[in-house]
Design an enzyme around this catalytic site. Structure first.
Site, PDB file in Angstrom:
ATOM      1  N   SER A  69       0.906  -1.471  -0.148  1.00 16.81           N
ATOM      2  CA  SER A  69       0.396   0.314   0.185  1.00 16.81           C
ATOM      3  C   SER A  69       0.860   0.899   0.217  1.00 16.81           C
ATOM      4  O   SER A  69       0.283   2.761  -0.420  1.00 16.81           O
ATOM      5  CB  SER A  69      -1.039   0.007   1.225  1.00 16.81           C
ATOM      6  OG  SER A  69      -2.219  -1.090   1.374  1.00 16.81           O
ATOM      7  N   LYS A  72       0.660   3.323  -3.050  1.00 15.30           N
ATOM      8  CA  LYS A  72      -0.469   4.242  -3.466  1.00 15.30           C
ATOM      9  C   LYS A  72      -0.658   5.950  -3.087  1.00 15.30           C
ATOM     10  O   LYS A  72      -1.288   6.767  -3.614  1.00 15.30           O
ATOM     11  CB  LYS A  72      -2.258   3.867  -2.027  1.00 15.30           C
ATOM     12  CG  LYS A  72      -2.165   2.436  -2.391  1.00 15.30           C
ATOM     13  CD  LYS A  72      -3.556   2.193  -0.998  1.00 15.30           C
ATOM     14  CE  LYS A  72      -3.411   0.809  -1.501  1.00 15.30           C
ATOM     15  NZ  LYS A  72      -4.387  -0.236  -0.334  1.00 15.30           N
ATOM     16  N   TYR A 196      -4.109  -2.155  -9.947  1.00 13.09           N
ATOM     17  CA  TYR A 196      -3.464  -2.520  -9.163  1.00 13.09           C
ATOM     18  C   TYR A 196      -2.963  -3.766  -8.148  1.00 13.09           C
ATOM     19  O   TYR A 196      -1.769  -3.106  -7.271  1.00 13.09           O
ATOM     20  CB  TYR A 196      -5.547  -2.680  -8.131  1.00 13.09           C
ATOM     21  CG  TYR A 196      -5.339  -2.146  -6.537  1.00 13.09           C
ATOM     22  CD1 TYR A 196      -5.076  -1.282  -5.576  1.00 13.09           C
ATOM     23  CD2 TYR A 196      -5.135  -3.304  -5.684  1.00 13.09           C
ATOM     24  CE1 TYR A 196      -4.826  -1.097  -4.536  1.00 13.09           C
ATOM     25  CE2 TYR A 196      -4.988  -3.769  -4.441  1.00 13.09           C
ATOM     26  CZ  TYR A 196      -5.323  -2.880  -3.788  1.00 13.09           C
ATOM     27  OH  TYR A 196      -5.858  -2.615  -2.557  1.00 13.09           O
ATOM     28  N   TYR A 248      -3.896   3.978   8.231  1.00 10.53           N
ATOM     29  CA  TYR A 248      -5.770   3.810   8.494  1.00 10.53           C
ATOM     30  C   TYR A 248      -6.464   3.444   9.949  1.00 10.53           C
ATOM     31  O   TYR A 248      -6.105   4.781   9.814  1.00 10.53           O
ATOM     32  CB  TYR A 248      -6.378   1.245   8.016  1.00 10.53           C
ATOM     33  CG  TYR A 248      -5.017   1.377   7.126  1.00 10.53           C
ATOM     34  CD1 TYR A 248      -5.698   1.249   5.403  1.00 10.53           C
ATOM     35  CD2 TYR A 248      -3.879   0.034   7.022  1.00 10.53           C
ATOM     36  CE1 TYR A 248      -5.029   1.030   4.579  1.00 10.53           C
ATOM     37  CE2 TYR A 248      -2.830   0.061   5.565  1.00 10.53           C
ATOM     38  CZ  TYR A 248      -3.108   0.641   4.833  1.00 10.53           C
ATOM     39  OH  TYR A 248      -2.664   0.632   3.720  1.00 10.53           O
ATOM     40  N   VAL A 266       0.865  -3.760   3.700  1.00 11.97           N
ATOM     41  CA  VAL A 266       1.090  -5.126   4.958  1.00 11.97           C
ATOM     42  C   VAL A 266       2.517  -5.649   3.983  1.00 11.97           C
ATOM     43  O   VAL A 266       2.282  -7.191   4.873  1.00 11.97           O
ATOM     44  CB  VAL A 266      -0.088  -6.235   4.136  1.00 11.97           C
ATOM     45  CG1 VAL A 266      -1.272  -5.645   5.073  1.00 11.97           C
ATOM     46  CG2 VAL A 266       0.150  -6.372   2.747  1.00 11.97           C
TER      47      VAL A 266
HETATM   48  N1  GLN Z   1      -2.365  -5.038  -1.810  1.00 18.06           N
HETATM   49  C1  GLN Z   1      -2.614  -5.378  -0.837  1.00 18.06           C
HETATM   50  C2  GLN Z   1      -4.586  -5.297  -0.940  1.00 18.06           C
HETATM   51  O1  GLN Z   1      -4.739  -4.653  -1.649  1.00 18.06           O
HETATM   52  C3  GLN Z   1      -2.601  -3.713   0.242  1.00 18.06           C
HETATM   53  C4  GLN Z   1      -3.123  -3.866   1.595  1.00 18.06           C
HETATM   54  C5  GLN Z   1      -1.708  -3.555   2.324  1.00 18.06           C
HETATM   55  O2  GLN Z   1      -0.151  -3.033   2.001  1.00 18.06           O
HETATM   56  N2  GLN Z   1      -2.242  -2.735   2.811  1.00 18.06           N
HETATM   57  O3  GLN Z   1      -4.366  -6.084  -0.050  1.00 18.06           O
END
Ligand code: GLN
Length: 314
Positions: A69, A72, A196, A248, A266
């Protein structure tokens, strides 16, 4: 030019690497993406790039990991460059207070995700980058942007991780289909999800990631070229979103403990920004219950404290 502050930072990083090496509670790796479940929690890496160009790397700071993420932040930057404020008709700017992959708010809020950093929001942002392109072109644009910012053409996508998430990404598929039903996505759901999953699977080391984040610490400009990546106002706003939404439902806790804009993934990485001072990347694969790197947060808390870098002061 540098003198004691370099020595202080070097010492701080060395102390943190030592402390992290001895930590026994290292969190749990993300297992819902099978390929990430194989990564050992023994790793800890850190890279700090100060605004004068000083680079300090410690521990496993040169080992590539899945940025997940953290990508992003960069897709948001690209999409804002492409569609400007129109982006905010597709996604909000409020913390969600919910897990990164939550679906509950989408029904109440007509398919508009709370912010660009939860999965639903990032999928909507990816859809905007994809419009007018083939998935391969959009992905190439994102990867080239990362290589340019990191000043390193070797940054690449881990195809195994991308395929692993593609096979098991049922929840993201649900989020995307649900948004599509509200007309929030323009492109075929499969195309948007493909781009994505692949940008989440970009692999970078802490050094490369800290390099890529420099523009956020430097009012939008890239020190390698001296040119603006984004205007200062936009860098400030991206930092604000990182502070309020970058972790988050752990964002409040991160602001409380670390006091810096940050974005986690993650894969266990966190990119943090000390505005005007430094771009910082840390990585340790074990996560806490909100999906944020356990040691990464502890390390950043210690670094911000030792260096006096919290944006809220001492
Ligand atoms: N690719 C992961 C997902 O979509 C990204 C989530 C994350 O890093 N928090 O679940």
């Amino acid at each position: 030019m540098m003198g004691s502050s370099v020595g202080k930072l070097q010492t701080a990083v060395e102390e943190i690497v030592d402390e992290m090496r001895g930590m026994s509670e290292r969190g749990t790796v993300a297992s819902y993406i099978p390929e990430l479940a194989c990564v050992d929690t023994k790793y800890f890496g850190i890279a700090v790039i100060e605004s004068d160009g000083n680079v300090i790397v410690g521990g496993d700071g040169d080992v590539p990991f899945s940025i997940q993420s953290i990508s992003k932040v960069f897709t948001l930057t690209l999409a804002l460059g492409k569609v400007g404020n129109r982006l905010w008709t597709r996604v909000g700017r409020e913390p969600s207070g919910s897990p990164f992959n939550s679906i509950v708010q989408l029904e109440r809020e007509q398919g508009i995700p709370r912010n660009p950093f939860i999965n639903a929001g990032a999928i909507a942002v990816t859809d905007l980058i994809l419009s007018g392109h083939q998935p391969r072109e959009a992905l190439g644009e994102i990867l080239r942007f990362m290589q340019f910012l990191a000043d390193d053409p070797t940054v690449t996508i881990d195809q195994e991780v991308a395929a692993s998430e593609h096979r098991t990404g049922f929840r993201n598929a649900a989020l995307a289909n649900y948004m599509k039903s509200f007309g929030v996505l323009d492109n075929p759901v499969d195309f948007t999800l493909g781009v994505y999953f692949h940008h989440c699977a970009i692999a970078m080391s802490c050094r490369q990631l800290a390099m890529a984040g420099r523009f956020l610490a430097q009012n939008g400009s890239n020190p390698s070229t001296g040119l603006a990546v984004v205007q200062p106002e936009r860098a400030r706003r991206i930092n604000a979103l990182m502070l309020t939404c970058g972790h988050y439902d752990g964002s409040g806790e991160f602001a409380y403990r670390v006091g810096l804009p940050g974005k986690s993934g993650v894969g266990g990485g966190i990119l943090a920004v000390a505005p005007g001072k430094a771009s910082i990347a840390v990585w340790s694969p074990g996560l806490d219950t909100t999906g944020n790197s356990r040691l990464g947060q502890i390390a950043l808390e210690k670094l911000a404290k030792k260096m006096g870098w919290s944006i809220f002061g001492a």
